[in-house]
Design a protein around this motif. Structure first.
Motif, PDB file in Angstrom:
ATOM      1  N   PRO A 140       0.822  -1.106  -0.064  1.00  0.00           N
ATOM      2  CA  PRO A 140       0.076   0.142  -0.014  1.00  0.00           C
ATOM      3  C   PRO A 140       0.816   1.092   0.228  1.00  0.00           C
ATOM      4  CG  PRO A 140      -0.714  -1.553   1.834  1.00  0.00           C
ATOM      5  CD  PRO A 140       0.539  -2.034   1.315  1.00  0.00           C
ATOM      6  N   PRO A 141       0.283   2.397  -0.254  1.00  0.00           N
ATOM      7  CA  PRO A 141       0.973   3.610  -0.437  1.00  0.00           C
ATOM      8  C   PRO A 141       1.723   4.096   1.002  1.00  0.00           C
ATOM      9  CG  PRO A 141      -1.198   3.966  -1.362  1.00  0.00           C
ATOM     10  CD  PRO A 141      -1.059   2.670  -0.940  1.00  0.00           C
ATOM     11  N   PHE A 142       2.692   4.593   1.078  1.00  0.00           N
ATOM     12  CA  PHE A 142       3.594   4.726   2.417  1.00  0.00           C
ATOM     13  C   PHE A 142       2.514   5.548   3.143  1.00  0.00           C
ATOM     14  CE2 PHE A 142       6.632   7.570   4.615  1.00  0.00           C
ATOM     15  CZ  PHE A 142       7.433   6.584   4.971  1.00  0.00           C
ATOM     16  N   TRP A 143       1.907   6.632   2.890  1.00  0.00           N
ATOM     17  CA  TRP A 143       1.305   7.552   3.892  1.00  0.00           C
ATOM     18  C   TRP A 143       0.224   6.592   4.583  1.00  0.00           C
ATOM     19  CZ3 TRP A 143      -4.052   7.779   3.737  1.00  0.00           C
ATOM     20  CH2 TRP A 143      -4.560   7.545   2.401  1.00  0.00           C
ATOM     21  N   LEU A 144      -0.179   5.511   3.908  1.00  0.00           N
ATOM     22  CA  LEU A 144      -1.535   4.860   4.548  1.00  0.00           C
ATOM     23  C   LEU A 144      -0.744   3.670   5.521  1.00  0.00           C
ATOM     24  CD1 LEU A 144      -4.400   4.066   4.438  1.00  0.00           C
ATOM     25  CD2 LEU A 144      -3.964   2.622   2.454  1.00  0.00           C
ATOM     26  N   VAL A 145       0.275   3.518   5.147  1.00  0.00           N
ATOM     27  CA  VAL A 145       1.221   2.609   6.083  1.00  0.00           C
ATOM     28  C   VAL A 145       1.543   3.161   7.184  1.00  0.00           C
ATOM     29  CG1 VAL A 145       3.133   1.057   6.293  1.00  0.00           C
ATOM     30  CG2 VAL A 145       1.960   0.932   4.300  1.00  0.00           C
ATOM     31  N   VAL A 146       2.080   4.274   7.169  1.00  0.00           N
ATOM     32  CA  VAL A 146       2.386   5.348   8.261  1.00  0.00           C
ATOM     33  C   VAL A 146       1.240   5.320   9.231  1.00  0.00           C
ATOM     34  CG1 VAL A 146       3.424   7.315   9.053  1.00  0.00           C
ATOM     35  CG2 VAL A 146       4.485   5.824   7.048  1.00  0.00           C
TER      36      VAL A 146
END
Length: 281
Positions: A140-146
């Motif tokens: 998944p996108p980095f921002w979503l993971v963070v």
């Protein structure tokens, strides 16, 4: 390939996979061995918690010096040590569990060695990632993971004052990682597994490890003050979420590191091509 050969091949692959996993678990094995030995044998000069801290620091140094661990992996492990220690201080303050023994290296009633419990999870993930050549598919996108990882970690704190949203977060994990897989290699053969399944398996085995750790007095839950008893199965969900946070941090750092390596390779390739053109002219 005949049926007998397929079974033999599958068995060999399983043994090799188990061996790689065992090597990846070296740090956790040392932790459990140290807990058991210091529980059975009274060491002189220092309290048990202080001896455990010294033993774990020595093991960390040996792994780094021997090449079993890289400097980048040590940075990740140190980060986990700090994250885990912060969580331990808060949980002990809230009465979730306790460290009843004396020790010079205790901070706010929490021995510093406790951070290595979390660091050992990071050590396992880093080691297994490298040994099994792990690759992420449809990450998944980095921002979503963070965002998801931060929400899971914060819930360990906020559920003491507000509603516990672990099950909502668990559902979000399934949704976010529904199409994500992890590829890993054993003897050059690539296998794959849904990431959500890997979370569950690691969380379950850590719950088993937690039972071993509490048996040897690593820490103590309120229901274990009189006599040791099995850690409640509901703790699997807590470890599952903690494993997810651990995996997300390691995966994000590995991806960032991989992108940096790709940029360096491309830059080197462009420079090499430029030199060749200048030479040819």
């Amino acid at each position: 390939m005949s049926g007998a050969n397929r079974i033999t091949h599958a068995f060999r692959q399983l043994v090799r996979f188990g061996w790689e996993q065992t090597l990846s678990c070296l740090f956790p094995v040392v932790i459990f061995a140290s807990l058991a030995i210091t529980q059975m044998i009274s060491l002189p000069l220092l309290p048990r918690y202080d001896w455990l801290l010294l033993l774990f620091l020595l093991m960390q140094w040996i792994m780094l010096r021997s090449g079993l661990e890289t400097k980048d992996e040590l940075k990740v492990i140190t980060l986990f040590h700090l994250i885990g220690l912060a969580l331990e201080i808060f949980k002990v303050h809230m009465g979730s569990w306790s460290y009843p023994e004396e020790g010079y290296s205790k901070v706010f009633s929490v021995p510093l060695y406790s951070g290595f419990m979390y660091a050992s999870v990071a050590s396992y993930l880093c080691q297994a990632w490298r040994r099994l050549d792990v690759k992420l598919v449809n990450w998944p996108p980095f921002w979503l993971v963070v965002t998801l990882g931060s929400a899971i970690y914060l819930n360990f704190f906020t559920h003491h004052f507000w509603m516990d949203v672990r099950w909502i977060l668990s559902i979000l994990v399934i949704i976010v990682f529904w199409r994500s897989w992890v590829n890993y290699s054993v003897n050059g053969i690539v296998y794959r597994m849904p990431i959500a399944l890997s979370f569950v398996l690691i969380g379950f085995f850590i719950w088993i490890a937690e039972n071993i750790a509490t048996f040897f007095g690593a820490w103590e839950y309120p229901n274990q003050t009189e006599a040791w008893s099995l850690v409640h199965l509901g703790k699997v969900s807590s470890w599952l979420l903690l494993v997810i946070v651990s995996f997300l941090i390691v995966a994000s750092l590995k991806l960032v590191k991989g992108k940096e390596a790709d940029l360096r390779r491309r830059s080197s390739s462009r420079q090499h091509s430029g030199i060749k053109r200048m030479t040819s002219t």
